[in-house]
Design a protein around this motif. Structure first.
Motif, PDB file in Angstrom:
ATOM      1  N   PRO A   1       0.836  -1.207   0.000  1.00  0.00           N
ATOM      2  CA  PRO A   1       0.000   0.000   0.000  1.00  0.00           C
ATOM      3  C   PRO A   1       0.865   1.248   0.000  1.00  0.00           C
ATOM      4  O   PRO A   1       2.047   1.207   0.383  1.00  0.00           O
ATOM      5  N   LEU A   2       0.295   2.349  -0.437  1.00  0.00           N
ATOM      6  CA  LEU A   2       1.003   3.626  -0.408  1.00  0.00           C
ATOM      7  C   LEU A   2       1.386   3.936   1.036  1.00  0.00           C
ATOM      8  O   LEU A   2       0.560   3.841   1.945  1.00  0.00           O
ATOM      9  N   GLY A   3       2.650   4.317   1.251  1.00  0.00           N
ATOM     10  CA  GLY A   3       3.138   4.525   2.609  1.00  0.00           C
ATOM     11  C   GLY A   3       3.728   5.905   2.816  1.00  0.00           C
ATOM     12  O   GLY A   3       4.198   6.555   1.877  1.00  0.00           O
ATOM     13  N   LEU A   4       3.703   6.350   4.070  1.00  0.00           N
ATOM     14  CA  LEU A   4       4.300   7.633   4.448  1.00  0.00           C
ATOM     15  C   LEU A   4       5.240   7.385   5.618  1.00  0.00           C
ATOM     16  O   LEU A   4       4.866   6.735   6.599  1.00  0.00           O
ATOM     17  N   SER A   5       6.465   7.902   5.518  1.00  0.00           N
ATOM     18  CA  SER A   5       7.463   7.672   6.558  1.00  0.00           C
ATOM     19  C   SER A   5       8.222   8.954   6.840  1.00  0.00           C
ATOM     20  O   SER A   5       8.150   9.933   6.091  1.00  0.00           O
ATOM     21  N   LEU A   6       8.977   8.919   7.938  1.00  0.00           N
ATOM     22  CA  LEU A   6       9.787  10.061   8.359  1.00  0.00           C
ATOM     23  C   LEU A   6      11.153   9.559   8.776  1.00  0.00           C
ATOM     24  O   LEU A   6      11.263   8.601   9.547  1.00  0.00           O
ATOM     25  N   GLN A   7      12.192  10.201   8.265  1.00  0.00           N
ATOM     26  CA  GLN A   7      13.549   9.954   8.715  1.00  0.00           C
ATOM     27  C   GLN A   7      14.017  11.179   9.475  1.00  0.00           C
ATOM     28  O   GLN A   7      14.258  12.234   8.883  1.00  0.00           O
ATOM     29  N   ALA A   8      14.109  11.055  10.818  1.00  0.00           N
ATOM     30  CA  ALA A   8      14.534  12.180  11.640  1.00  0.00           C
ATOM     31  C   ALA A   8      16.053  12.333  11.572  1.00  0.00           C
ATOM     32  O   ALA A   8      16.783  11.351  11.511  1.00  0.00           O
ATOM     33  N   ASP A   9      16.516  13.572  11.600  1.00  0.00           N
ATOM     34  CA  ASP A   9      17.956  13.837  11.508  1.00  0.00           C
ATOM     35  C   ASP A   9      18.670  13.688  12.843  1.00  0.00           C
ATOM     36  O   ASP A   9      19.849  13.349  12.875  1.00  0.00           O
ATOM     37  N   TRP A  10      17.958  13.932  13.942  1.00  0.00           N
ATOM     38  CA  TRP A  10      18.678  14.015  15.211  1.00  0.00           C
ATOM     39  C   TRP A  10      17.920  13.462  16.411  1.00  0.00           C
ATOM     40  O   TRP A  10      18.442  13.448  17.516  1.00  0.00           O
ATOM     41  N   LEU A  11      16.705  13.010  16.245  1.00  0.00           N
ATOM     42  CA  LEU A  11      15.887  12.559  17.372  1.00  0.00           C
ATOM     43  C   LEU A  11      16.579  11.418  18.125  1.00  0.00           C
ATOM     44  O   LEU A  11      17.059  10.463  17.521  1.00  0.00           O
ATOM     45  N   VAL A  12      16.634  11.523  19.463  1.00  0.00           N
ATOM     46  CA  VAL A  12      17.324  10.532  20.282  1.00  0.00           C
ATOM     47  C   VAL A  12      16.336   9.628  21.012  1.00  0.00           C
ATOM     48  O   VAL A  12      16.402   8.407  20.924  1.00  0.00           O
ATOM     49  N   ASN A  13      15.419  10.227  21.757  1.00  0.00           N
ATOM     50  CA  ASN A  13      14.469   9.452  22.562  1.00  0.00           C
ATOM     51  C   ASN A  13      13.285   8.979  21.709  1.00  0.00           C
ATOM     52  O   ASN A  13      12.799   9.705  20.840  1.00  0.00           O
ATOM     53  N   THR A  14      12.837   7.762  21.976  1.00  0.00           N
ATOM     54  CA  THR A  14      11.664   7.247  21.276  1.00  0.00           C
ATOM     55  C   THR A  14      10.426   7.989  21.753  1.00  0.00           C
ATOM     56  O   THR A  14      10.164   8.068  22.964  1.00  0.00           O
ATOM     57  N   PRO A  15       9.628   8.563  20.849  1.00  0.00           N
ATOM     58  CA  PRO A  15       8.433   9.333  21.245  1.00  0.00           C
ATOM     59  C   PRO A  15       7.400   8.481  21.969  1.00  0.00           C
ATOM     60  O   PRO A  15       7.298   7.269  21.744  1.00  0.00           O
ATOM     61  N   LEU A  16       6.645   9.138  22.834  1.00  0.00           N
ATOM     62  CA  LEU A  16       5.541   8.464  23.510  1.00  0.00           C
ATOM     63  C   LEU A  16       4.402   8.161  22.547  1.00  0.00           C
ATOM     64  O   LEU A  16       3.772   7.101  22.602  1.00  0.00           O
ATOM     65  N   ARG A  17       4.152   9.108  21.642  1.00  0.00           N
ATOM     66  CA  ARG A  17       3.036   8.976  20.711  1.00  0.00           C
ATOM     67  C   ARG A  17       3.275   9.918  19.539  1.00  0.00           C
ATOM     68  O   ARG A  17       3.778  11.026  19.713  1.00  0.00           O
ATOM     69  N   SER A  18       2.923   9.459  18.363  1.00  0.00           N
ATOM     70  CA  SER A  18       3.022  10.308  17.174  1.00  0.00           C
ATOM     71  C   SER A  18       1.745  10.140  16.362  1.00  0.00           C
ATOM     72  O   SER A  18       1.284   9.013  16.143  1.00  0.00           O
ATOM     73  N   GLU A  19       1.195  11.272  15.927  1.00  0.00           N
ATOM     74  CA  GLU A  19      -0.075  11.256  15.198  1.00  0.00           C
ATOM     75  C   GLU A  19      -0.053  12.341  14.132  1.00  0.00           C
ATOM     76  O   GLU A  19       0.436  13.443  14.359  1.00  0.00           O
ATOM     77  N   SER A  20      -0.563  12.004  12.956  1.00  0.00           N
ATOM     78  CA  SER A  20      -0.590  12.972  11.854  1.00  0.00           C
ATOM     79  C   SER A  20      -2.011  13.200  11.382  1.00  0.00           C
ATOM     80  O   SER A  20      -2.925  12.418  11.675  1.00  0.00           O
ATOM     81  N   GLN A  21      -2.185  14.269  10.643  1.00  0.00           N
ATOM     82  CA  GLN A  21      -3.475  14.575  10.047  1.00  0.00           C
ATOM     83  C   GLN A  21      -3.268  15.499   8.849  1.00  0.00           C
ATOM     84  O   GLN A  21      -2.211  16.106   8.680  1.00  0.00           O
ATOM     85  N   VAL A  22      -4.289  15.552   8.023  1.00  0.00           N
ATOM     86  CA  VAL A  22      -4.307  16.494   6.903  1.00  0.00           C
ATOM     87  C   VAL A  22      -4.802  17.833   7.419  1.00  0.00           C
ATOM     88  O   VAL A  22      -5.782  17.891   8.170  1.00  0.00           O
ATOM     89  N   VAL A  23      -4.120  18.901   7.036  1.00  0.00           N
ATOM     90  CA  VAL A  23      -4.492  20.241   7.512  1.00  0.00           C
ATOM     91  C   VAL A  23      -4.477  21.226   6.349  1.00  0.00           C
ATOM     92  O   VAL A  23      -3.846  20.989   5.316  1.00  0.00           O
ATOM     93  N   ALA A  24      -5.178  22.329   6.548  1.00  0.00           N
ATOM     94  CA  ALA A  24      -5.120  23.417   5.575  1.00  0.00           C
ATOM     95  C   ALA A  24      -3.762  24.110   5.693  1.00  0.00           C
ATOM     96  O   ALA A  24      -3.168  24.153   6.773  1.00  0.00           O
ATOM     97  N   PRO A  25      -3.229  24.637   4.591  1.00  0.00           N
ATOM     98  CA  PRO A  25      -1.962  25.364   4.673  1.00  0.00           C
ATOM     99  C   PRO A  25      -2.098  26.596   5.551  1.00  0.00           C
ATOM    100  O   PRO A  25      -3.196  27.088   5.804  1.00  0.00           O
TER     101      PRO A  25
END
Length: 296
Positions: free
Chosen positions: A66-90
Motif C-alpha cells: 500500500p502507499l506509505g508515508l514515513s519520516l527519517q529524523a535527523d537528530w531525534l534521540v528518545n523514542t516518542p511516547l506517541r506520534s499522530e498525523s493529520q491532513v491540515v489546511a496550509p
C-alpha cells in the motif's frame, strides 16, 4: 497547589484537577525554501519533503504494497511516547483539518512509519492541503512538523506518472512462482495467466534477469513415460505463454521432470495435488541455478 504525578504536570485549583497541555515546538520549511522532490523508477516511486531542522517526510509507492508515508529524523534521540498525523489546511488558509485522515505512527530508531494506507495524504496534496505530524516526546513537550503544499505540482505529476509504470509485483513475489495443476490439466487457468503476466512485466523492467527457468512436474499416477511427456508439455505451454508476453525465447529454459521430484508423498490426494506443478524461477545477475531436485 502544583503536583507532579506519573510524569504529568497536574495543577490542583479549588478542588479541580487540570492536566497541562503538551507544548509543541514547531518545525516547517519556510515557504520560499520549500521543495518537493521526486525519485523513482519501475520499482519504486517517492515524493520527498525536507522539513527544515528535523528530517525528511517520504511518500512512497512500491509494487505489492500500500502507499506509505514515513519520516527519517535527523537528530531525534528518545523514542516518542506517541506520534499522530493529520491532513491540515496550509498556514495561509483557514479550512478545518480532515479528521478522517488522522493516523498513528510507529518508530524504529530515527525512522517512523505511518500506520495504514497513505492515499488520503496524496489526495490532500492534490487538493492543496498539507500534512501535520505531532511527535510527543513527554507529557509536557513534543515537536510539530508541517509539510505545506508549496511548489509541489511538478513533483506530484512525476509521482503520478511513475505509479502508472510500476511493475505489478516485486522481485520477491515473482522470483519463484509455483503453478498447481488439476489431474489431466494442461493449460494454466485465468489466475495463473495473470501470474505469468506479472512475471513477464517484471522481466521486461529488470535487465538483471538473465534466465527464466520453467520446470514441469507430475504426480506418480499413470505411466512413467506419459507423466514425463505431460510435465514437459505443461512446461512448454508456460514457456510459450511467457514468450507471448514479451520474454525472448533465448532466456527461457524449459524442462520436464515427470514424477522424479515430488514435494510430498504421492500416497494421498493432497500430496499428489502439490506434486502436479510447474515452477517458474528468475535468475538475476547470473546467480547460480537451483538444482532440479532441490526446490523444484
Amino acid at each position: 497547589m502544583i503536583k507532579k504525578a506519573a510524569g504529568t504536570l497536574v495543577i490542583l485549583l479549588g478542588g479541580f484537577t487540570c492536566q497541562a497541555a503538551t507544548q509543541y515546538s514547531e518545525f516547517r520549511t519556510p515557504m520560499d525554501g520549500a521543495q518537493w522532490r521526486f525519485e523513482g523508477d519501475r520499482f519504486h516511486c517517492e515524493l520527498r519533503q525536507q522539513v527544515a531542522g528535523f528530517g525528511t517526510l517520504v511518500l512512497a509507492d512500491r509494487p505489492g504494497q500500500p502507499l506509505g508515508l514515513s519520516l527519517q529524523a535527523d537528530w531525534l534521540v528518545n523514542t516518542p511516547l506517541r506520534s499522530e498525523s493529520q491532513v491540515v489546511a496550509p498556514q495561509w488558509q483557514h479550512r478545518a483539518a480532515a479528521p478522517s485522515a488522522m493516523r498513528l505512527w510507529q518508530w524504529t530508531g530515527r525512522q517512523a512509519a505511518m500506520e495504514g494506507d497513505a492515499t488520503p495524504y496524496l489526495e490532500a496534496l492534490e487538493q492543496g492541503l498539507g500534512w501535520q505530524l505531532e511527535v510527543q516526546i513527554s507529557d509536557e513537550s513534543g515537536y510539530r512538523l508541517n509539510a505545506e503544499p508549496v511548489a509541489v505540482r511538478s513533483a506530484l505529476n512525476q509521482f503520478r506518472q511513475c505509479r502508472t509504470a510500476l511493475v505489478p509485483q516485486p522481485f520477491s513475489a515473482v522470483r519463484h512462482v509455483t503453478l498447481s495443476y488439476r489431474s489431466g490439466q494442461l493449460l494454466p487457468n485465468t489466475a495463473q495467466l495473470n501470474q505469468l503476466s506479472d512475471i513477464a512485466a517484471y522481466v521486461a523492467a529488470d535487465p538483471r534477469i538473465t534466465e527464466v527457468l520453467v520446470d514441469g512436474h507430475t504426480d506418480n499416477v499413470g505411466d512413467h513415460l506419459a507423466n514425463l511427456a505431460l510435465s514437459r508439455d505443461r512446461a512448454d505451454e508456460v514457456g510459450a505463454l511467457l514468450h507471448e508476453r514479451g520474454i525472448s525465447r533465448d532466456r527461457i529454459q524449459v524442462r520436464g521432470h515427470g514424477e522424479r521430484y515430488p514435494l510430498l508423498s504421492n500416497n494421498n490426494a493432497q500430496g499428489r495435488q502439490h506434486n502436479r506443478r510447474v515452477t517458474i524461477r528468475l535468475v538475476r545477475d547470473g546467480q547460480v541455478q537451483e538444482v532440479a531436485g532441490g526446490t523444484h
